[in-house]
Structures are given as C-alpha cells and as structure tokens.
Write a protein that holds these residues in place. Structure first.
Motif, PDB file in Angstrom:
ATOM      1  N   ALA A   1      13.341  -8.334   2.769  1.00 50.31           N
ATOM      2  CA  ALA A   1      12.466  -7.232   2.328  1.00 50.31           C
ATOM      3  C   ALA A   1      13.006  -5.882   2.775  1.00 50.31           C
ATOM      4  CB  ALA A   1      11.055  -7.435   2.876  1.00 50.31           C
ATOM      5  N   SER A   2      13.787  -5.886   3.846  1.00 49.38           N
ATOM      6  CA  SER A   2      14.455  -4.678   4.330  1.00 49.38           C
ATOM      7  C   SER A   2      13.513  -3.474   4.496  1.00 49.38           C
ATOM      8  CB  SER A   2      15.603  -4.335   3.363  1.00 49.38           C
ATOM      9  OG  SER A   2      16.500  -3.462   3.987  1.00 49.38           O
ATOM     10  N   PRO A   3      12.515  -3.608   5.350  1.00 46.93           N
ATOM     11  CA  PRO A   3      11.639  -2.453   5.614  1.00 46.93           C
ATOM     12  C   PRO A   3      12.434  -1.322   6.250  1.00 46.93           C
ATOM     13  CG  PRO A   3      11.257  -4.191   7.236  1.00 46.93           C
ATOM     14  CD  PRO A   3      12.176  -4.762   6.196  1.00 46.93           C
ATOM     15  N   ARG A   4      11.980  -0.082   6.014  1.00 45.50           N
ATOM     16  CA  ARG A   4      12.787   1.068   6.423  1.00 45.50           C
ATOM     17  C   ARG A   4      12.722   1.365   7.910  1.00 45.50           C
ATOM     18  NH1 ARG A   4      13.932   5.069   2.645  1.00 45.50           N
ATOM     19  NH2 ARG A   4      12.972   6.662   3.938  1.00 45.50           N
ATOM     20  N   ALA A   5      11.583   1.127   8.547  1.00 38.83           N
ATOM     21  CA  ALA A   5      11.480   1.582   9.941  1.00 38.83           C
ATOM     22  C   ALA A   5      10.821   0.581  10.893  1.00 38.83           C
ATOM     23  CB  ALA A   5      10.722   2.915   9.995  1.00 38.83           C
ATOM     24  N   ASP A   6       9.646   0.070  10.512  1.00 38.12           N
ATOM     25  CA  ASP A   6       8.853  -0.679  11.488  1.00 38.12           C
ATOM     26  C   ASP A   6       8.488  -2.070  11.006  1.00 38.12           C
ATOM     27  OD1 ASP A   6       7.769   0.919  13.977  1.00 38.12           O
ATOM     28  OD2 ASP A   6       7.888   2.351  12.310  1.00 38.12           O
ATOM     29  N   VAL A   7       8.419  -2.982  11.976  1.00 39.82           N
ATOM     30  CA  VAL A   7       7.915  -4.327  11.727  1.00 39.82           C
ATOM     31  C   VAL A   7       6.803  -4.591  12.744  1.00 39.82           C
ATOM     32  CG1 VAL A   7       8.487  -6.786  11.853  1.00 39.82           C
ATOM     33  CG2 VAL A   7      10.100  -5.191  10.810  1.00 39.82           C
ATOM     34  N   VAL A   8       5.682  -5.090  12.266  1.00 37.87           N
ATOM     35  CA  VAL A   8       4.586  -5.484  13.153  1.00 37.87           C
ATOM     36  C   VAL A   8       4.360  -6.978  12.950  1.00 37.87           C
ATOM     37  CG1 VAL A   8       2.142  -5.180  13.705  1.00 37.87           C
ATOM     38  CG2 VAL A   8       3.511  -3.193  13.034  1.00 37.87           C
TER      39      VAL A   8
ATOM     40  N   ILE B   1       0.863  -1.186   0.000  1.00 38.34           N
ATOM     41  CA  ILE B   1       0.000   0.000   0.000  1.00 38.34           C
ATOM     42  C   ILE B   1       0.898   1.234   0.000  1.00 38.34           C
ATOM     43  CG2 ILE B   1      -1.787   1.235   1.311  1.00 38.34           C
ATOM     44  CD1 ILE B   1      -1.995  -1.801   2.715  1.00 38.34           C
ATOM     45  N   GLU B   2       0.767   2.079  -1.025  1.00 37.98           N
ATOM     46  CA  GLU B   2       1.594   3.290  -1.137  1.00 37.98           C
ATOM     47  C   GLU B   2       0.690   4.506  -1.014  1.00 37.98           C
ATOM     48  OE1 GLU B   2       4.961   3.237  -2.306  1.00 37.98           O
ATOM     49  OE2 GLU B   2       5.163   1.175  -3.059  1.00 37.98           O
ATOM     50  N   HIS B   3       1.094   5.465  -0.204  1.00 31.86           N
ATOM     51  CA  HIS B   3       0.307   6.687  -0.059  1.00 31.86           C
ATOM     52  C   HIS B   3       1.217   7.842   0.359  1.00 31.86           C
ATOM     53  CE1 HIS B   3      -2.690   9.581   0.968  1.00 31.86           C
ATOM     54  NE2 HIS B   3      -2.503   9.479   2.263  1.00 31.86           N
ATOM     55  N   ALA B   4       1.194   8.915  -0.423  1.00 30.31           N
ATOM     56  CA  ALA B   4       1.908  10.156  -0.079  1.00 30.31           C
ATOM     57  C   ALA B   4       3.369   9.910   0.281  1.00 30.31           C
ATOM     58  CB  ALA B   4       1.176  10.862   1.069  1.00 30.31           C
ATOM     59  N   GLY B   5       4.023   9.064  -0.505  1.00 23.87           N
ATOM     60  CA  GLY B   5       5.457   8.859  -0.310  1.00 23.87           C
ATOM     61  C   GLY B   5       5.817   7.842   0.758  1.00 23.87           C
ATOM     62  N   SER B   6       4.809   7.225   1.377  1.00 24.56           N
ATOM     63  CA  SER B   6       5.075   6.191   2.384  1.00 24.56           C
ATOM     64  C   SER B   6       4.440   4.873   1.942  1.00 24.56           C
ATOM     65  CB  SER B   6       4.504   6.607   3.742  1.00 24.56           C
ATOM     66  OG  SER B   6       5.229   7.683   4.271  1.00 24.56           O
ATOM     67  N   SER B   7       4.869   3.800   2.560  1.00 25.57           N
ATOM     68  CA  SER B   7       4.363   2.499   2.115  1.00 25.57           C
ATOM     69  C   SER B   7       4.250   1.509   3.272  1.00 25.57           C
ATOM     70  CB  SER B   7       5.271   1.930   1.026  1.00 25.57           C
ATOM     71  OG  SER B   7       6.615   2.011   1.438  1.00 25.57           O
ATOM     72  N   VAL B   8       3.280   0.621   3.107  1.00 30.75           N
ATOM     73  CA  VAL B   8       3.018  -0.434   4.089  1.00 30.75           C
ATOM     74  C   VAL B   8       2.918  -1.760   3.347  1.00 30.75           C
ATOM     75  CG1 VAL B   8       1.252  -1.358   5.666  1.00 30.75           C
ATOM     76  CG2 VAL B   8       1.794   1.087   5.717  1.00 30.75           C
TER      77      VAL B   8
ATOM     78  N   GLY C   1      11.574  -2.615   0.920  1.00 23.03           N
ATOM     79  CA  GLY C   1      11.778  -1.194   1.190  1.00 23.03           C
ATOM     80  C   GLY C   1      10.562  -0.446   1.699  1.00 23.03           C
ATOM     81  N   VAL C   2       9.488  -1.156   2.066  1.00 22.14           N
ATOM     82  CA  VAL C   2       8.337  -0.427   2.627  1.00 22.14           C
ATOM     83  C   VAL C   2       8.746   0.210   3.956  1.00 22.14           C
ATOM     84  CG1 VAL C   2       6.515  -1.830   1.540  1.00 22.14           C
ATOM     85  CG2 VAL C   2       7.464  -2.522   3.773  1.00 22.14           C
ATOM     86  N   ASP C   3       8.009   1.232   4.364  1.00 26.35           N
ATOM     87  CA  ASP C   3       8.302   1.870   5.649  1.00 26.35           C
ATOM     88  C   ASP C   3       7.896   0.972   6.814  1.00 26.35           C
ATOM     89  OD1 ASP C   3       9.207   4.672   4.903  1.00 26.35           O
ATOM     90  OD2 ASP C   3       7.382   4.451   3.727  1.00 26.35           O
ATOM     91  N   LEU C   4       6.752   0.337   6.656  1.00 31.62           N
ATOM     92  CA  LEU C   4       6.249  -0.547   7.717  1.00 31.62           C
ATOM     93  C   LEU C   4       5.888  -1.886   7.091  1.00 31.62           C
ATOM     94  CD1 LEU C   4       3.511   0.271  10.380  1.00 31.62           C
ATOM     95  CD2 LEU C   4       3.520  -1.865   9.132  1.00 31.62           C
ATOM     96  N   LEU C   5       6.422  -2.952   7.644  1.00 28.10           N
ATOM     97  CA  LEU C   5       6.060  -4.288   7.170  1.00 28.10           C
ATOM     98  C   LEU C   5       5.327  -5.024   8.292  1.00 28.10           C
ATOM     99  CD1 LEU C   5       6.153  -6.531   5.044  1.00 28.10           C
ATOM    100  CD2 LEU C   5       8.385  -7.208   5.947  1.00 28.10           C
TER     101      LEU C   5
END
Ligand SMILES: [Zn+2]
Length: 295
Positions: A222-229, A149-156, A175-179
């Motif tokens: 996958a190397s997410p940029r910031a968060d993992v849930v 899901i991509e929105h306004a320069g961020s991704s999940v 490379g998503v911000d949150l995976l």
C-alpha cells in the motif's frame, strides 16, 4: 492550550488537517477518534463503537471533547468488539452512522434508525468535509469495510479484521498519508496458544485477521506516505515488540495501539512525507511523537 487545540508549528505546509487517535483497540473493544479540521472548525468522527458509551465518553472527556461533539461514526462491521448494541440507543442525536452498503441490513437490525444511517461503497461519499470510500473484504460471514478517507489533500486508510493482504485492499489504500492497519497475531504464538483448533483456523484462514507478517506485507504494497498505526494486537498471541519488529523495515513512523491506553494524536498533513512522497526514515520510538497540545 487545551489538549484539543491545534498546535501551530510554524510550517503551514505541515499543519495537520486531520489527526487520528486510537482510543482502544483489541478484542476487548475498538474505537478511534478522527478529527477533520476546516479552518478553526474541528469535526469529530469516531471509527467503530466497540467500547461502552461510558468509557467512550470518559476517553473523549480526557481530550476536551464530549459525545455531543461527535458528528459522524464510521462502522467497519457489527462484531461486538466493533459495535456494542447499546449504542443504537445512545448515539448523539445529530450523529450520522456510516456503514458499507452491504451492511445496511445489519445496521437496521442493530437498531440504528434509517434517519441516522448513511451507506458508503467504492464511490466517494461526503462525510462532513471528507470524501470516504469503502471496500468490503472477507471477514467471517458478513465481511468488513475498509475505509479510505480523503480531506484537504490528505488521506487516511483504516483497515482491520481483513483476513488477508489482497491486491484489491492494497490498491484501495495505496499512497495514503496514514495507514491504520491491524497487526493481530504472531503465527508462532498463535500456533503455541491453548486456543481450540477451530478458532486458530478461523483467525488464520484468510477471512479472520492479519498476522504481523501479512500486515507488514500489506503496508509494503500500500506504500503509505508517512505513518502507520498498528491496530487490534492480540493480547494472547502477539506482543508490541514482535509487531514492531516486522514493521521496522518499512521506514514509516509506527505507532502501536493498545487495549488499555489511547495512542497520542497522529497528525495527518499534506507534505509531511516529503516532496516526492518518499517515506521518512529513522522512525522515532513509539510514542515519542506525542505532540503536546496537538488537536
Ligand atoms: Zn475485531
């Protein structure tokens, strides 16, 4: 400030454009809320409808939201812990349900009307203000959709019930911000459990669920940029500390979902991962980021 108001932290670059909260996750039912923010407007998207309408409504109510606020629903697949059949009659009138194109017959069979249904494949489709792509991954007979899901320069990325950490899957959410990713079982506890052998084989056979180790491997690739849930922990064959131990080396902030308690809102914003996209180190303890008032 209500629980759904956007908190301004003084750094416009870090202002969340999305936020994810897992309302519940596990074999007893899965449902997450994703907020998409456009200026002061917030759109509510649910991912999976594996809780009863009553429980979902209660959890949304505790966040200052109602079912009528739900504009979009993404459905990973139609197992009962991800879609309760009663939802076909209880969907808010204006909500659109989005499924992988290969799941359209299952969605129609579940009673979702053609007018309320949208399909997604590996090309971007507009879901409200977001662009969403889906790949289908082996899981039991019908497979499961993994979303980006991509929105306004961020991704999940949202990945559950996927069986194995394939390169195609890692590439889809790279490379998503949150995976958000399942971390279903500890192989040692699975082997020692009283479950019948056929069930163990189904879960561990490559078209069932990811172990903690496979989940951590998928995160590495996958190397997410910031968060993992972490999603869908088995109550019988896993523990949050075991799942966390496998993921601690990845250097991302890790939030563990639960069947019985919603996670804090996890904000998603461009720039939260640092200028070059490097992962943040020293993740705070789970739950420590519960930003009061965020969304
Ligand atoms: Zn499931």
């Amino acid at each position: 400030m209500s629980d759904t108001d956007v908190e301004r932290d003084g750094d416009p670059g870090a202002e969340p454009v999305m936020a994810l909260r897992v309302l519940a996750s596990g074999s007893g039912g899965n449902c997450s809320a994703l907020i998409l923010r456009e200026g002061r407007r917030r759109r509510v998207c649910l991912i999976d409808l594996g809780l009863s309408p009553r429980m979902t409504e209660g959890l949304l109510g505790s966040m200052g939201l109602g079912l009528s606020d739900v504009e979009h629903v993404l459905l990973t697949h139609f197992d009962h812990d991800h879609f309760r059949p009663i939802w076909a009659r209880r969907l808010p009138g204006s909500a659109r349900c989005w499924v992988h194109a290969a799941h359209e017959p299952a969605a129609r069979a579940a009673g979702i009307s053609a007018g309320a249904l949208g399909t997604i494949d590996d090309r971007p489709v507009g879901v409200g203000p977001a662009a969403v792509r889906a790949v289908r991954v082996a899981h039991d007979e019908a497979g499961v959709a993994a979303f980006r899901i991509e929105h306004a320069g961020s991704s999940v990325g949202y990945v559950t019930d996927v069986g194995r950490p394939t390169e195609a899957l890692a590439g889809h959410v790279r490379g998503v911000d949150l995976l958000a990713v399942e971390s279903n079982y500890c192989p040692r506890l699975q082997a020692a459990s009283a479950r019948p052998e056929f069930l163990k084989r189904r879960i561990m056979g490559g078209a069932g669920h990811l172990s903690n180790q496979q989940s951590a491997e998928l995160v590495r690739r996958a190397s997410p940029r910031a968060d993992v849930v972490l999603l869908h922990l088995s109550r019988q064959c896993n523990r949050p500390d075991l799942a966390l131990a496998e993921h601690s080396a990845n250097g991302r902030r890790v939030t563990v979902s639960s069947q019985h308690r919603p996670t804090p809102w996890v904000p998603v914003a461009p720039g939260r991962a640092g200028r070059d996209g490097e992962a943040l180190s020293s993740p705070p303890p789970v739950g420590a980021r519960a930003a009061p008032g965020l969304f």
